[in-house]
Write a protein that holds these residues in place. Sequence first.
Motif, PDB file in Angstrom:
ATOM      1  N   ASP A  74      -7.692 -42.179-127.617  1.00 49.56           N
ATOM      2  CA  ASP A  74      -9.013 -42.502-127.359  1.00 49.56           C
ATOM      3  C   ASP A  74     -10.142 -41.319-126.843  1.00 49.56           C
ATOM      4  OD1 ASP A  74      -9.219 -45.230-128.297  1.00 49.56           O
ATOM      5  OD2 ASP A  74      -8.272 -45.858-126.603  1.00 49.56           O
ATOM      6  N   ASN A 134     -15.562 -45.007-126.089  1.00 51.19           N
ATOM      7  CA  ASN A 134     -15.898 -45.600-124.910  1.00 51.19           C
ATOM      8  C   ASN A 134     -15.312 -46.861-125.437  1.00 51.19           C
ATOM      9  OD1 ASN A 134     -17.171 -43.435-123.715  1.00 51.19           O
ATOM     10  ND2 ASN A 134     -18.610 -43.686-125.482  1.00 51.19           N
ATOM     11  N   GLU A 135     -15.535 -47.725-124.038  1.00 53.43           N
ATOM     12  CA  GLU A 135     -14.710 -49.212-124.404  1.00 53.43           C
ATOM     13  C   GLU A 135     -15.789 -49.933-125.364  1.00 53.43           C
ATOM     14  OE1 GLU A 135     -17.808 -48.849-120.792  1.00 53.43           O
ATOM     15  OE2 GLU A 135     -15.740 -47.691-121.510  1.00 53.43           O
TER      16      GLU A 135
END
Length: 197
Positions: free
Chosen positions: A71, A92-93
């Motif tokens: 990620d 990002n989340e």
Amino acid sequence: MSDGFFYSYHLGWSRPDAESLLGDLEAAGVRPDHPITRRITLICPGAEMSGTQSWVTREQLVLLAGLQRLDQVDFLLWLRSGAEVPARIRRNEDGTVTLHFALGGLSRAEEERVVRAIREAIGRASLLCVGFVVDREGASAATDWRGFIVRGAVYFDCWPDTLAVRPEVATVQPQLGGVNSFEQSPWVVYGSDVPNR
């Protein structure tokens, strides 16, 4: 010297995007391989752009920078002079991807060259680039630029040098109302890059 930065935000990101980005940067003289050793430096891991350095091949960097297995990937870019540009690509989340390039440690001429190269490369690298921000001094670093550029949901206290957002964000953000801008598809661009009319 400054704590300046260039952030761009993307709704999607893949290995071809990473390949395109690196290829365009290389063509502009901002290379992943050191000008003398020819080593490509990966920085891992850490919240800051420091940590253990390891060397990878260009193909490995493209794979990692495509975020297929990780990620986040941190690495160094280099100018012919030997000046380094720390770079980070992070998912990002919320699924968006942030590209972060640190401009500290560069001369003014090097900084302008790097900013121009990145700006030209990000639009070609990903059709889903929704905007970017350039702050050569880093004064606006505390701003949630992802929240502003991607969602148009936050405000900022300090103007950056250049800010580019989608037209739909520009129309709903009161801070951008009445401010000189110009359209550079797919963005509306604000700040020092706006031509004098």
